[in-house]
Every structure is written in C-alpha cells, then in structure tokens.
Design a protein around this motif. Sequence first.
Motif, PDB file in Angstrom:
ATOM      1  N   ALA A 122      99.701 -13.747  64.859  1.00  0.00           N
ATOM      2  CA  ALA A 122      99.628 -14.202  63.464  1.00  0.00           C
ATOM      3  C   ALA A 122      98.403 -13.640  62.748  1.00  0.00           C
ATOM      4  O   ALA A 122      98.285 -13.761  61.528  1.00  0.00           O
ATOM      5  CB  ALA A 122      99.607 -15.730  63.397  1.00  0.00           C
ATOM      6  N   VAL A 123      97.492 -13.035  63.521  1.00  0.00           N
ATOM      7  CA  VAL A 123      96.236 -12.549  62.928  1.00  0.00           C
ATOM      8  C   VAL A 123      96.077 -11.033  63.041  1.00  0.00           C
ATOM      9  O   VAL A 123      95.850 -10.340  62.059  1.00  0.00           O
ATOM     10  CB  VAL A 123      95.013 -13.237  63.584  1.00  0.00           C
ATOM     11  CG1 VAL A 123      93.709 -12.649  63.054  1.00  0.00           C
ATOM     12  CG2 VAL A 123      95.069 -14.744  63.355  1.00  0.00           C
ATOM     13  N   ASN A 124      96.168 -10.527  64.286  1.00  0.00           N
ATOM     14  CA  ASN A 124      95.986  -9.081  64.477  1.00  0.00           C
ATOM     15  C   ASN A 124      96.842  -8.593  65.626  1.00  0.00           C
ATOM     16  O   ASN A 124      97.628  -9.359  66.207  1.00  0.00           O
ATOM     17  CB  ASN A 124      94.496  -8.723  64.646  1.00  0.00           C
ATOM     18  CG  ASN A 124      93.832  -9.446  65.811  1.00  0.00           C
ATOM     19  OD1 ASN A 124      94.482 -10.168  66.568  1.00  0.00           O
ATOM     20  ND2 ASN A 124      92.538  -9.264  65.954  1.00  0.00           N
ATOM     21  N   ASP A 136      95.156  -9.182  59.534  1.00  0.00           N
ATOM     22  CA  ASP A 136      96.102  -8.822  58.482  1.00  0.00           C
ATOM     23  C   ASP A 136      96.883 -10.080  58.078  1.00  0.00           C
ATOM     24  O   ASP A 136      97.726 -10.555  58.834  1.00  0.00           O
ATOM     25  CB  ASP A 136      97.050  -7.739  59.037  1.00  0.00           C
ATOM     26  CG  ASP A 136      98.174  -7.408  58.080  1.00  0.00           C
ATOM     27  OD1 ASP A 136      98.256  -8.034  56.996  1.00  0.00           O
ATOM     28  OD2 ASP A 136      98.997  -6.539  58.445  1.00  0.00           O
ATOM     29  N   PRO A 137      96.608 -10.614  56.878  1.00  0.00           N
ATOM     30  CA  PRO A 137      97.231 -11.902  56.498  1.00  0.00           C
ATOM     31  C   PRO A 137      98.762 -11.847  56.424  1.00  0.00           C
ATOM     32  O   PRO A 137      99.415 -12.879  56.579  1.00  0.00           O
ATOM     33  CB  PRO A 137      96.612 -12.217  55.135  1.00  0.00           C
ATOM     34  CG  PRO A 137      95.957 -10.964  54.671  1.00  0.00           C
ATOM     35  CD  PRO A 137      95.643 -10.141  55.875  1.00  0.00           C
ATOM     36  N   SER A 138      99.329 -10.650  56.212  1.00  0.00           N
ATOM     37  CA  SER A 138     100.792 -10.598  56.130  1.00  0.00           C
ATOM     38  C   SER A 138     101.413 -10.989  57.478  1.00  0.00           C
ATOM     39  O   SER A 138     102.585 -11.337  57.569  1.00  0.00           O
ATOM     40  CB  SER A 138     101.277  -9.206  55.703  1.00  0.00           C
ATOM     41  OG  SER A 138     101.163  -8.303  56.785  1.00  0.00           O
ATOM     42  N   ARG A 139     100.602 -10.960  58.522  1.00  0.00           N
ATOM     43  CA  ARG A 139     101.084 -11.403  59.839  1.00  0.00           C
ATOM     44  C   ARG A 139     101.414 -12.896  59.855  1.00  0.00           C
ATOM     45  O   ARG A 139     102.207 -13.344  60.673  1.00  0.00           O
ATOM     46  CB  ARG A 139     100.050 -11.073  60.917  1.00  0.00           C
ATOM     47  CG  ARG A 139      99.999  -9.589  61.236  1.00  0.00           C
ATOM     48  CD  ARG A 139      98.979  -9.263  62.302  1.00  0.00           C
ATOM     49  NE  ARG A 139      99.338  -8.005  62.927  1.00  0.00           N
ATOM     50  CZ  ARG A 139     100.094  -7.870  64.013  1.00  0.00           C
ATOM     51  NH1 ARG A 139     100.524  -8.930  64.661  1.00  0.00           N
ATOM     52  NH2 ARG A 139     100.407  -6.686  64.470  1.00  0.00           N
ATOM     53  N   MET A 140     100.809 -13.652  58.963  1.00  0.00           N
ATOM     54  CA  MET A 140     101.150 -15.085  58.905  1.00  0.00           C
ATOM     55  C   MET A 140     102.590 -15.275  58.446  1.00  0.00           C
ATOM     56  O   MET A 140     103.298 -16.169  58.909  1.00  0.00           O
ATOM     57  CB  MET A 140     100.183 -15.831  57.980  1.00  0.00           C
ATOM     58  CG  MET A 140      98.771 -15.929  58.561  1.00  0.00           C
ATOM     59  SD  MET A 140      97.734 -17.106  57.690  1.00  0.00           S
ATOM     60  CE  MET A 140      97.278 -16.161  56.241  1.00  0.00           C
ATOM     61  N   LEU A 141     103.042 -14.407  57.539  1.00  0.00           N
ATOM     62  CA  LEU A 141     104.445 -14.464  57.108  1.00  0.00           C
ATOM     63  C   LEU A 141     105.361 -14.067  58.261  1.00  0.00           C
ATOM     64  O   LEU A 141     106.397 -14.689  58.491  1.00  0.00           O
ATOM     65  CB  LEU A 141     104.688 -13.508  55.927  1.00  0.00           C
ATOM     66  CG  LEU A 141     104.141 -13.965  54.584  1.00  0.00           C
ATOM     67  CD1 LEU A 141     104.242 -12.813  53.575  1.00  0.00           C
ATOM     68  CD2 LEU A 141     104.901 -15.187  54.081  1.00  0.00           C
TER      69      LEU A 141
END
Length: 433
Positions: A122-124, A136-141
């Motif tokens: 969810a982070v890297n 990378d915040p898009s990993r939370m999506l």
Amino acid sequence: MVAAQQPDWPDLAAVAEVRAELSVVPGLVVPEECDRLRDQLAAAGRGEAFVLQGGDCAETFASVTPAQVRDKLRTILQMAIVLTYGASVPIVKIGRMAGQFAKPRSSDIEAATGLPSYRGDAVNDIAADAAARRPDPSRMLAAYHASATTLNLVRALTGGGLADLRQVHEWNKDFVARSPAGQRYERLAQDIDRALAFMRACGVDLDHEQSMHSVEFFASHEALLLDYEDALTRYDDERGAAYDLSGHLVWVGERSRAIDGAHVAFATGIANPIAVKLGPAATAAEAIALAERLDPDRIPGRLTFITRVGADSIRDVLPGLVEGVTAAGVSATWICDPMHGNTISSPSGYKTRRFDDVIEEVRGFFEVHRALGTTPGGVHVELTGEDVTECLGGAHDLDHADLVSRYETACDPRLNTGQSLELAFLVAEMLHG
Ligand code: PEP
Ligand code: MN
C-alpha cells in the motif's frame, strides 16, 4: 500527536487526491457485520467461542490470485474444523486478509541494501531499487481494489463448496494420511468422522443443512496507514457511530500503540471491534490505560488483547498482564499471537521461527489462563496456503538449509499449510484438555 510508522510521502497533494477518492468509494464491509463480529469476540471472551485469526504477515498485490486466496482460505477453514472439534464451541474465523498491505518496520533504512525500507504494497514496492521504494500514494487505491477483489472471492468461496464441512474434513483426512505426524492426528480425524455419522444417524440432513455448507468469515488487518484507514471511515446514521469500513476488525500494533499516539486516537473514533498487540515489555498499567481509552463503556467484544511475548517469556509475563487487567474490571478478549515473539535469524540470514517455539507459546498461553481462571480466547497466526519453507520444524522437520527452497514472504516467516494444520491439531488437543 505522534503518528508512528507513517510513510514519508514525497507529494502531499497527491496524498490528498487519493484520500478524497477513497473517502467516497463504497466500504468493503458494512457496520452490521462489524457489530456481529464484536458479539462473537465477546462470546470468545466468555469461552463460548474461540477465535482463529490468520493469514499473511504482508499481503501483496501479486498474491491476489484466485489460487492463492482460495488456498489460504482453505487452510484456515481446515484448521477451523479441527479446532471446532477440540473446542466444542464455534470458531470465529478471521483472516489477516483483504487489507493487510501496510507494515511497520524496525528501521527506516533496510540494513542489507541501504534503501528505504519496504512498508507494504500500500506504500511502496519491495523491489530493491530506490525508485521502487519511493512511497506512492496511488498504491492506497490499489490496496483498496486488491482488498475488494480478495474479499469478493472470500465471500463467494465461503458461501459455496469450499466451506462444505464434509469436503473440508476430507482434505484434513488426506493431510493426516500424508503427514509424517499423521498417526498422532488420526484419532481426532476419526472422531470427527464419527460425529458426522452420529449427526446423520440422528436424522440431520447434511446435504441440506445450511450450516454445513457456508461459513461466516471476517477480514482484519493492522490499522497502520492512517491516510488509508481514515479515508475509509464512514459515519453510520442508524448506529450513530463511525466505522472503519476497510475491514471488520482492525488492530493497533506493538510499535504504534502509544497511549497518546495517533493510532490509539484513531481507534477511539471508530466502533469496529479493536485489537491491540501487547509485546513482552507491555505492563498491566499500559493495558488498563488502553482499555480505558478504547473501551470506556466496557462493551463486551469491543477490545481484544493479542499477546505476542515469546515462548520463553509467556509464563513470566502473561500472568501479571492478565491479573492486572482483570482486577481493574476491564472486559477484554485474550488472543495469543505465538509468532511475533519468536522470530529469530537463521545462520543463512533468513528471518525465521521454530514451529516448536510457536506451539510452546500457545501452550503457555493456555496454562496461564487456566491457572488464573481466565479465558484463552483464540490464536493469531501468520500462515499461507502454500508449501513455503519459512518456519523451521513441523512434521517435515524443515531445517535451516531448507529455508532457501521456497522462502517467499514479503515480510515475516509464515507457517506453511502442513505446519498450520499441525498447529490446529495440537491446539485442538490443548483445547480438549
Ligand atoms: C504483525 O502482526 O505483522 C506485526 C508487525 O506484529 P506486531 O505489531 O505484534 O509486532
Ligand atoms: Mn508479521
């Protein structure tokens, strides 16, 4: 307020965008399910149910495949049947699944590479290069979608054949037949056979009995990544409370349970059942303070303590914790995590755990609770549905040299399917007394 273990996001505007998106997506679970789990955890606290919580240390996006999700779920369901027999009470089945994508780390920098540590998908990215390790915040999506996909499969499979009690029992008999330790478990498997025959003889129509074909399965993970958890929290008008709809149960980890920290503050604001990990240095005073903040109204099932103190310490540390908490009138369900206090380094460099230490911690957990007259409410394990070689021992007696053959975890070492089932048989014996 200190928020421990949060990523150092390089682009805060991008984080805000992702949070905005996550704040309007449908929740992955509904409040009614969270309340039901809370009631079942309360039952486990009274000895009227027993919790089996298990799954990966760190789920990865790549592991969200139909086969891996199915096999992990199947392993947990197989364990649950064995435990049901041992405990003679319902087993509350909770996956470390569909959301376990963020990891606390003991160091910001990975010693072996000098790169920023991997903090969960969810982070890297776990790949060992600087660009991959950039948060990378898009990993939370992506984590939200991976969780939704996983939970969708789990819901489909637990409503269908995978949960059929007779089928699961057949898999267990197959395991018993193939395991070098099989003889030890044969009697228990035969007893379950007899129990099924008895039900049939009494006129129970196993083909049409709903409880034989479907099970309820809950999702849990560590509520570590606050941008994610907070964005998935919704106020429920009917209940007049907010729920974190990223999973049914969320827990606060050993590294982020500071009483004045952001994780405990977050957990006070949601009505989900909450668990807190307690390591070997935890004191009764800390546990009581946590209970006062997290469960001021003493709602049965609201608060679970997951102890993870190590096989060597369990008999020394647990009595003081349980006695102190009990004397303070706190209502908590006690679960044993026999993994995280027993991590060692193999001479080959792998992080590993000895199966015997894992079993010994569970044994100590039962002994302490029985001596105090309190209730051992369940077990919490890191496991996989595959034949990995990450933990030492078990019936196939894996040794240090075997670890290299299938060491696949993205974080901590997991029990493989065989070791997981063995654990279930041994815990069933402990439950049976
Ligand atoms: C975990 O459950 O993977 C974990 C990091 O545990 P703990 O917080 O108990 O160390
Ligand atoms: Mn872990």
